[in-house]
Design a protein around this motif. Structure first.
Motif, mmCIF file in Angstrom:
data_model
loop_
_atom_site.group_PDB
_atom_site.id
_atom_site.type_symbol
_atom_site.label_atom_id
_atom_site.label_comp_id
_atom_site.label_asym_id
_atom_site.label_seq_id
_atom_site.Cartn_x
_atom_site.Cartn_y
_atom_site.Cartn_z
ATOM 1 N N PHE A 1 -80.969 55.832 -58.442
ATOM 2 C CA PHE A 1 -81.411 55.905 -59.827
ATOM 3 C C PHE A 1 -81.087 57.293 -60.391
ATOM 4 O O PHE A 1 -81.046 58.289 -59.677
ATOM 5 N N ARG A 2 -80.925 57.320 -61.672
ATOM 6 C CA ARG A 2 -80.703 58.594 -62.342
ATOM 7 C C ARG A 2 -81.976 59.437 -62.250
ATOM 8 O O ARG A 2 -83.078 58.963 -62.509
ATOM 9 N N THR A 3 -81.814 60.685 -61.837
ATOM 10 C CA THR A 3 -82.965 61.572 -61.734
ATOM 11 C C THR A 3 -83.458 61.946 -63.123
ATOM 12 O O THR A 3 -82.698 62.355 -63.998
ATOM 13 N N LYS A 4 -84.761 61.802 -63.313
ATOM 14 C CA LYS A 4 -85.341 62.105 -64.613
ATOM 15 C C LYS A 4 -85.667 63.581 -64.720
ATOM 16 O O LYS A 4 -85.926 64.254 -63.728
ATOM 17 N N ASP B 1 -89.417 56.413 -60.246
ATOM 18 C CA ASP B 1 -88.302 55.457 -60.173
ATOM 19 C C ASP B 1 -88.748 54.133 -59.552
ATOM 20 O O ASP B 1 -88.413 53.048 -60.030
ATOM 21 N N TRP B 2 -89.489 54.229 -58.454
ATOM 22 C CA TRP B 2 -89.906 53.032 -57.726
ATOM 23 C C TRP B 2 -90.867 52.178 -58.549
ATOM 24 O O TRP B 2 -90.721 50.957 -58.627
ATOM 25 N N GLU C 1 -91.204 52.071 -61.781
ATOM 26 C CA GLU C 1 -90.487 51.466 -62.901
ATOM 27 C C GLU C 1 -89.576 50.335 -62.420
ATOM 28 O O GLU C 1 -89.381 49.337 -63.121
ATOM 29 N N ARG C 2 -89.047 50.471 -61.213
ATOM 30 C CA ARG C 2 -88.228 49.387 -60.673
ATOM 31 C C ARG C 2 -89.080 48.140 -60.413
ATOM 32 O O ARG C 2 -88.659 47.016 -60.695
#
Length: 305
Positions: A6-9, A195-196, A198-199
């Motif tokens: 995932f793109r790092t925020k 990330d997780w 939101e996934r």
């Protein structure tokens, strides 16, 4: 551990006053019978009604688990004992345990596979426990979550089986009246957690997340537990800290990860983290004192000094 592509925020800004307090409201904490024995009065440490998970380590007699649950509920807290599938011999044993917990006021449980490699009997997954019907009448059932994967479940380093299990558990909650949530392994970095979560939401997994966070502890202690428990990418946070001589001997505190998550939750109210769950690796008293200091009303003990 799975490394999600995932793109790092960009790291969220520090929370405004009150965000940490809101994020820590209703937090839970984990104990074992032997650590609970060292606490004179939980009411002097924890807010009224705090959910107290009771970890069932292989080899711990069920009598000690029941005694701890009786004490926790007797002091006005919500006991949530672990039910590790792989250490439960058979349906009769499971039914006996559930009955004995009911007798001391327990109506919640964390169902998980357990840390032993080979099952001792008929059960080897939390899904089998859910399907057993033994927990009918319980108010709440939690299951395990793995933000950074789990090599016991996915030896190839992917997260395929972990995600399939999460989908199954979410579907189970949807088709039953069970109140469920996913309590996770502890992490040290907010990025992979965001990330997780939101996934999960993007894939339709609707179980609320109770995010696992390690409480204050010596750095060496945390690294030992993190390696033993299979913590993945966020272990780099501890390794980087260990390379800084000025921080090596200073206790770790979860301020940074919780600050970032609190800010993200405040900016995104629909974000799937519902509560924080603490692993008090540096001791229950130390963990509770940290929350009391940083959590405002969220950390006020039931029996305030």
């Amino acid at each position: 551990m799975a490394l999600f592509n995932f793109r790092t925020k960009t790291a969220p800004a520090a929370p405004s006053p009150g965000q940490m307090e809101a994020f820590l409201q209703g937090y839970s904490i984990e104990v074992m019978p032997r650590t609970a024995e060292k606490v004179e009065d939980f009411r002097a440490l924890l807010p009224a009604g705090t959910r107290v998970y009771i970890a069932h380590i292989d080899g711990t007699p069920i009598e000690e688990m029941i005694a701890t649950a009786r004490r926790v509920t007797g002091e006005g807290f919500t006991a949530m004992p672990h039910f590790p599938a792989r250490i439960i011999k058979d349906r009769a044993t499971l039914t006996d345990w559930v009955s004995r917990y009911r007798d001391v006021g327990v109506r919640q449980g964390l169902l998980l596979a357990g840390g032993v490699a080979q099952p001792v009997g008929d059960f080897h997954t939390s899904m089998q426990l859910l399907e057993s019907g033994a927990f009918d009448g319980f108010d709440r059932l939690h299951v395990a979550g793995h933000p950074e994967g789990n090599r016991d479940i996915d030896p190839d380093g992917s997260d395929h089986m972990v995600m399939e299990a999460a989908r199954w558990k979410s579907a189970f909650a949807a088709r039953t009246d069970a109140q469920m949530a996913m309590a996770t392994q502890f992490c040290f970095d907010a990025g992979p957690v965001i990330d997780w979560v939101e996934r999960l939401q993007a894939e339709g997994i609707k179980l609320p997340v109770h995010i696992g966070v390690a409480g204050p502890a010596k750095l060496q202690t945390l690294i030992k537990f993190a390696i033993a428990c299979g913590v993945g990418p966020s272990l780099k946070v501890l390794q980087k800290r260990a390379m800084d001589v000025t921080k090596l001997l200073m206790p770790y505190e979860p301020t940074d990860v919780l600050t970032a998550l609190a800010a993200h939750k405040a900016a995104n109210p629909g974000f799937g983290i519902e509560q924080v769950h603490f692993f008090p690796l540096g001791g229950i008293k130390t963990n509770a004192a940290w929350v009391t200091e940083h959590g405002g009303t969220a950390g006020k003990p039931a029996k305030a000094a």
